[in-house]
Design an enzyme around this catalytic site. Structure first.
Site, short mmCIF file in Angstrom:
data_model
loop_
_atom_site.label_atom_id
_atom_site.label_comp_id
_atom_site.label_asym_id
_atom_site.label_seq_id
_atom_site.Cartn_x
_atom_site.Cartn_y
_atom_site.Cartn_z
N HIS A 122 -1.66 -2.85 7.93
CA HIS A 122 -3.25 -3.73 7.68
C HIS A 122 -3.63 -2.70 6.43
O HIS A 122 -3.77 -1.78 5.75
CB HIS A 122 -4.62 -2.97 8.24
CG HIS A 122 -5.97 -4.03 8.34
ND1 HIS A 122 -6.31 -4.76 9.22
CD2 HIS A 122 -6.71 -4.34 7.43
CE1 HIS A 122 -7.10 -5.21 8.78
NE2 HIS A 122 -7.16 -5.26 7.40
N VAL A 123 -3.49 -3.36 4.86
CA VAL A 123 -3.70 -2.99 3.53
C VAL A 123 -5.19 -2.69 3.75
O VAL A 123 -5.98 -3.37 3.58
CB VAL A 123 -3.46 -4.27 2.37
CG1 VAL A 123 -1.41 -4.55 2.47
CG2 VAL A 123 -3.85 -5.68 2.62
N HIS A 124 -5.17 -1.21 2.77
CA HIS A 124 -6.42 -0.98 2.23
C HIS A 124 -5.86 -0.26 0.66
O HIS A 124 -4.98 1.03 0.20
CB HIS A 124 -6.94 0.12 3.23
CG HIS A 124 -6.01 0.76 3.88
ND1 HIS A 124 -5.04 1.04 4.45
CD2 HIS A 124 -5.62 2.58 3.21
CE1 HIS A 124 -3.85 1.56 4.73
NE2 HIS A 124 -4.77 3.60 4.23
N THR A 125 -7.20 -0.15 0.08
CA THR A 125 -7.36 0.26 -1.28
C THR A 125 -8.38 2.17 -0.87
O THR A 125 -9.26 1.38 -0.77
CB THR A 125 -7.80 -0.28 -2.38
OG1 THR A 125 -6.52 -1.55 -2.12
CG2 THR A 125 -7.50 0.28 -3.57
#
Ligand SMILES: [Zn+2]
Length: 187
Positions: A122-125
């Protein structure tokens, strides 16, 4: 030897044993709960949200995360990508207003285990505020109680800063401290 700056290696850490019982992806489950403050979700936009890192590298260490569960940015729609980018910008504004850092690092773990993230599906910055001359804050916040207090203080400061942004929606004017500030980033 210079130390590598890689705070994103400090990824998701369960806050309490209860959280280990959460089924599924925390970045999907936490925004579904109606407990923003408890979940440390401080702001929401149409397709994304901002959550405090449970184990911050420095005060104000947050993650900007699309709601859509995906490990690849390329699978997000243009609307979702734009929303995430705008929320990242709004979060930088809020961090500046709330904490006045000298700079901010932004980073992502992409491509699985080698990149060092604990949640790679789950992409995140990550956004990590920095101060001139700061060092790794981790030893300072090595005790759980200190972390909890620091997180609550950071949550309040950031919440107030988000509520003060021009993109904060009318319903956020009351700035209910129990709920994330809603941002309208379409404009
Ligand atoms: Zn997810």
């Amino acid at each position: 030897m210079e130390q590598v700056f890689a705070p994103w290696r400090i990824e998701w850490v369960e806050r309490d044993p209860e959280e280990k019982n959460v089924e599924g992806c925390p970045f999907c489950v936490l925004p579904e709960r109606d407990e923003d403050r408890e979940s440390r979700i401080v702001a929401r936009s149409e397709h994304s949200f901002v959550i405090l890192n449970n184990y911050p590298y420095s005060p104000g260490h947050v993650m900007v995360i699309p709601r859509q569960h995906t490990g690849e940015w390329g699978t997000l729609s243009d609307a979702e990508l734009l929303d995430h980018a705008r929320l990242k910008i709004a979060t930088i504004d809020a961090l500046d207003a709330a904490l006045g850092p000298d700079g901010i690092n932004a980073g992502e773990n992409l491509g699985g285990d080698a990149a060092g993230g604990s949640i790679d599906d789950h992409v995140h910055t990550h956004l990590v505020p920095r101060w001139s001359g700061d060092t790794n804050f981790m030893p300072v916040i090595g005790e759980t109680q200190v972390i909890v207090e620091a997180l609550e203080d950071t949550y309040d400061r950031l919440h107030e800063a988000f509520a003060g942004l021009p993109t904060a929606t009318a319903t956020s004017e009351d700035a209910d401290p129990e709920r994330a500030v809603r941002l309208d980033l379409d404009g």
